[in-house]
Scaffold this motif. Sequence first.
Motif, PDB file in Angstrom:
ATOM      1  N   MET A  90       0.891  -1.150   0.046  1.00 29.90           N
ATOM      2  CA  MET A  90       0.070  -0.061   0.009  1.00 29.90           C
ATOM      3  C   MET A  90       0.700   1.382   0.008  1.00 29.90           C
ATOM      4  SD  MET A  90      -3.508  -1.018   2.463  1.00 29.90           S
ATOM      5  CE  MET A  90      -2.367  -1.226   3.999  1.00 29.90           C
ATOM      6  N   LEU A  91       1.868   1.379   0.779  1.00 27.63           N
ATOM      7  CA  LEU A  91       2.805   2.368   0.762  1.00 27.63           C
ATOM      8  C   LEU A  91       3.641   2.629  -0.550  1.00 27.63           C
ATOM      9  CD1 LEU A  91       4.076   4.730   2.591  1.00 27.63           C
ATOM     10  CD2 LEU A  91       5.892   3.058   3.349  1.00 27.63           C
ATOM     11  N   PHE A  92       3.876   1.361  -1.139  1.00 30.84           N
ATOM     12  CA  PHE A  92       4.336   1.673  -2.445  1.00 30.84           C
ATOM     13  C   PHE A  92       3.570   2.435  -3.504  1.00 30.84           C
ATOM     14  CE2 PHE A  92       4.864  -0.413  -6.797  1.00 30.84           C
ATOM     15  CZ  PHE A  92       5.936   0.142  -7.273  1.00 30.84           C
ATOM     16  N   MET A  93       2.244   1.794  -3.573  1.00 26.84           N
ATOM     17  CA  MET A  93       1.272   2.544  -4.693  1.00 26.84           C
ATOM     18  C   MET A  93       1.019   3.684  -4.160  1.00 26.84           C
ATOM     19  SD  MET A  93       0.293  -0.097  -6.466  1.00 26.84           S
ATOM     20  CE  MET A  93      -1.314   0.243  -7.387  1.00 26.84           C
ATOM     21  N   ILE A  94       1.006   4.117  -2.903  1.00 27.80           N
ATOM     22  CA  ILE A  94       0.471   5.436  -2.761  1.00 27.80           C
ATOM     23  C   ILE A  94       1.725   6.542  -3.072  1.00 27.80           C
ATOM     24  CG2 ILE A  94       0.189   7.218  -0.870  1.00 27.80           C
ATOM     25  CD1 ILE A  94      -1.957   4.943   0.266  1.00 27.80           C
ATOM     26  N   SER A  95       2.989   6.051  -2.642  1.00 30.60           N
ATOM     27  CA  SER A  95       4.164   6.719  -2.742  1.00 30.60           C
ATOM     28  C   SER A  95       4.571   6.844  -4.253  1.00 30.60           C
ATOM     29  CB  SER A  95       5.389   6.416  -1.840  1.00 30.60           C
ATOM     30  OG  SER A  95       5.578   4.998  -2.353  1.00 30.60           O
ATOM     31  N   ASN A  96       4.170   5.840  -5.097  1.00 29.20           N
ATOM     32  CA  ASN A  96       4.449   6.000  -6.479  1.00 29.20           C
ATOM     33  C   ASN A  96       3.837   7.107  -7.089  1.00 29.20           C
ATOM     34  OD1 ASN A  96       5.428   5.026  -8.861  1.00 29.20           O
ATOM     35  ND2 ASN A  96       3.662   3.740  -9.298  1.00 29.20           N
ATOM     36  N   TYR A  97       2.629   7.184  -6.912  1.00 36.50           N
ATOM     37  CA  TYR A  97       1.798   8.368  -7.468  1.00 36.50           C
ATOM     38  C   TYR A  97       2.150   9.742  -6.782  1.00 36.50           C
ATOM     39  CZ  TYR A  97      -2.080   5.569  -9.370  1.00 36.50           C
ATOM     40  OH  TYR A  97      -2.576   4.686 -10.262  1.00 36.50           O
ATOM     41  N   ALA A  98       2.846   9.624  -5.432  1.00 35.49           N
ATOM     42  CA  ALA A  98       3.295  10.948  -5.060  1.00 35.49           C
ATOM     43  C   ALA A  98       4.498  11.207  -5.502  1.00 35.49           C
ATOM     44  CB  ALA A  98       3.461  10.877  -3.262  1.00 35.49           C
ATOM     45  N   PHE A  99       5.626  10.253  -5.980  1.00 31.27           N
ATOM     46  CA  PHE A  99       6.917  10.447  -6.588  1.00 31.27           C
ATOM     47  C   PHE A  99       6.637  10.924  -8.128  1.00 31.27           C
ATOM     48  CE2 PHE A  99      10.290   8.813  -9.557  1.00 31.27           C
ATOM     49  CZ  PHE A  99      11.178   9.294  -8.892  1.00 31.27           C
ATOM     50  N   CYS A 100       5.742  10.610  -8.892  1.00 28.90           N
ATOM     51  CA  CYS A 100       5.553  11.262 -10.315  1.00 28.90           C
ATOM     52  C   CYS A 100       4.966  12.503 -10.004  1.00 28.90           C
ATOM     53  CB  CYS A 100       4.376  10.314 -11.069  1.00 28.90           C
ATOM     54  SG  CYS A 100       4.998   8.488 -11.207  1.00 28.90           S
ATOM     55  N   TYR A 101       4.081  12.840  -9.119  1.00 28.73           N
ATOM     56  CA  TYR A 101       3.743  14.157  -9.061  1.00 28.73           C
ATOM     57  C   TYR A 101       4.813  15.071  -8.487  1.00 28.73           C
ATOM     58  CZ  TYR A 101       0.926  18.405  -7.275  1.00 28.73           C
ATOM     59  OH  TYR A 101       0.394  19.551  -7.074  1.00 28.73           O
ATOM     60  N   THR A 102       5.678  14.723  -7.799  1.00 28.07           N
ATOM     61  CA  THR A 102       6.862  15.352  -7.295  1.00 28.07           C
ATOM     62  C   THR A 102       7.715  15.647  -8.307  1.00 28.07           C
ATOM     63  OG1 THR A 102       6.520  14.427  -4.931  1.00 28.07           O
ATOM     64  CG2 THR A 102       8.656  15.791  -5.418  1.00 28.07           C
ATOM     65  N   CYS A 103       8.064  14.616  -9.145  1.00 25.12           N
ATOM     66  CA  CYS A 103       8.955  14.861 -10.617  1.00 25.12           C
ATOM     67  C   CYS A 103       8.337  15.788 -11.329  1.00 25.12           C
ATOM     68  CB  CYS A 103       9.095  13.528 -11.197  1.00 25.12           C
ATOM     69  SG  CYS A 103       9.867  12.523 -10.137  1.00 25.12           S
ATOM     70  N   ALA A 104       7.370  15.919 -11.594  1.00 27.16           N
ATOM     71  CA  ALA A 104       6.460  16.900 -12.524  1.00 27.16           C
ATOM     72  C   ALA A 104       6.492  18.575 -11.750  1.00 27.16           C
ATOM     73  CB  ALA A 104       4.957  16.563 -12.780  1.00 27.16           C
ATOM     74  N   TYR A 105       6.423  18.429 -10.570  1.00 22.58           N
ATOM     75  CA  TYR A 105       6.372  19.588  -9.805  1.00 22.58           C
ATOM     76  C   TYR A 105       7.700  20.400  -9.760  1.00 22.58           C
ATOM     77  CZ  TYR A 105       6.140  22.978  -6.180  1.00 22.58           C
ATOM     78  OH  TYR A 105       6.110  24.206  -5.374  1.00 22.58           O
ATOM     79  N   ILE A 106       8.933  19.521  -9.398  1.00 21.57           N
ATOM     80  CA  ILE A 106      10.041  19.929  -9.706  1.00 21.57           C
ATOM     81  C   ILE A 106      10.482  20.371 -11.145  1.00 21.57           C
ATOM     82  CG2 ILE A 106      12.539  19.222  -9.461  1.00 21.57           C
ATOM     83  CD1 ILE A 106      11.656  17.429  -7.435  1.00 21.57           C
ATOM     84  N   ARG A 107      10.058  19.807 -12.018  1.00 27.37           N
ATOM     85  CA  ARG A 107      10.560  20.015 -13.467  1.00 27.37           C
ATOM     86  C   ARG A 107       9.579  21.023 -13.977  1.00 27.37           C
ATOM     87  NH1 ARG A 107      11.847  21.046 -17.397  1.00 27.37           N
ATOM     88  NH2 ARG A 107      12.246  20.190 -19.626  1.00 27.37           N
ATOM     89  N   ASN A 108       8.481  21.340 -13.338  1.00 27.32           N
ATOM     90  CA  ASN A 108       7.891  22.750 -13.706  1.00 27.32           C
ATOM     91  C   ASN A 108       8.554  23.796 -13.150  1.00 27.32           C
ATOM     92  OD1 ASN A 108       5.693  21.932 -15.203  1.00 27.32           O
ATOM     93  ND2 ASN A 108       4.315  21.698 -13.805  1.00 27.32           N
ATOM     94  N   ASN A 109       9.245  23.793 -12.135  1.00 23.49           N
ATOM     95  CA  ASN A 109       9.868  24.818 -11.290  1.00 23.49           C
ATOM     96  C   ASN A 109      11.241  25.207 -11.677  1.00 23.49           C
ATOM     97  OD1 ASN A 109       7.959  26.279  -8.908  1.00 23.49           O
ATOM     98  ND2 ASN A 109       7.494  24.078  -9.226  1.00 23.49           N
ATOM     99  N   ILE A 110      11.860  24.380 -12.557  1.00 21.63           N
ATOM    100  CA  ILE A 110      13.164  24.593 -13.005  1.00 21.63           C
ATOM    101  C   ILE A 110      12.999  25.271 -14.113  1.00 21.63           C
ATOM    102  CG2 ILE A 110      15.135  23.517 -14.149  1.00 21.63           C
ATOM    103  CD1 ILE A 110      14.513  21.095 -12.841  1.00 21.63           C
ATOM    104  N   GLN A 111      13.882  26.791 -13.966  1.00 24.53           N
ATOM    105  CA  GLN A 111      13.809  27.707 -15.251  1.00 24.53           C
ATOM    106  C   GLN A 111      14.637  27.293 -16.168  1.00 24.53           C
ATOM    107  OE1 GLN A 111      14.657  31.627 -13.454  1.00 24.53           O
ATOM    108  NE2 GLN A 111      14.083  32.434 -15.616  1.00 24.53           N
TER     109      GLN A 111
END
Length: 237
Positions: A96-117
């Motif tokens: 369960m922790l893997f499934m939830i954290s997998n979505y959170a990891f993808c969201y975090t990657c997109a967030y970091i990518r958006n904030n790199i100038q």
Amino acid sequence: MNSIFQSLQSMILIAWLPGIFYLWKREGFRRKSEWHILIKGLVVGVFLSFIWWFSYTLLFASAFNVSGSEIMKGAITLVTKSLKEVGDTNHRWSVMLFMISNYAFCYTCAYIRNNIQETGQPFAYQKRSVLDVELKRLKDKKLTPIITIRFKEGREITGKCLRYSLTEPREILLESLDRSISWIRLDEQVIEVKLNEMIKKQKREILAKIKRFFSYCLTKVTRGKNEVQPQNNEHRS
């Protein structure tokens, strides 16, 4: 046939949906074809899910006393069957922790990518962007801003900003002076975005409408009184 369906179901929930989650945060779905979303979401989802599964195995598998393969098998069992059939309590929590954290990891990657100038992308979304702050302020006041966009070749477009995007690609839906409506992409071809001060004019128009409304109501009341007075005079006579 049943095994094929279960494999597709596992691929969708474990890899494809996290990839779609990444695309939604990173690019948005506007002007994207179904094939673009399907293929790119699958490729990105498989890539990021594999990275997180490998990292998760190194970081947390020993704490739950399970291996990486057991976590993946448990995730497939969770998707295709039920949580009760995954295994013991530690195994269930790890899956369960893997499934939830997998979505959170993808969201975090997109967030970091958006904030790199990026070079040549001066309008990449950042919380400190003055344009974003002003457009948000005007939207909260329910006012339509007037925007002038100037391009490198010297061309300028002025019109009402009907909609705007805060995710890549940055775009503004503009209604120009000739009433034509088009999406304008804020890319390296744009050198200036000017927010014109047309708010006072809009406020004057709103006040004028209110004034006309009260004048109309006052006229109706006055006419009603004038019609009542002759009737009273006829009764007296």
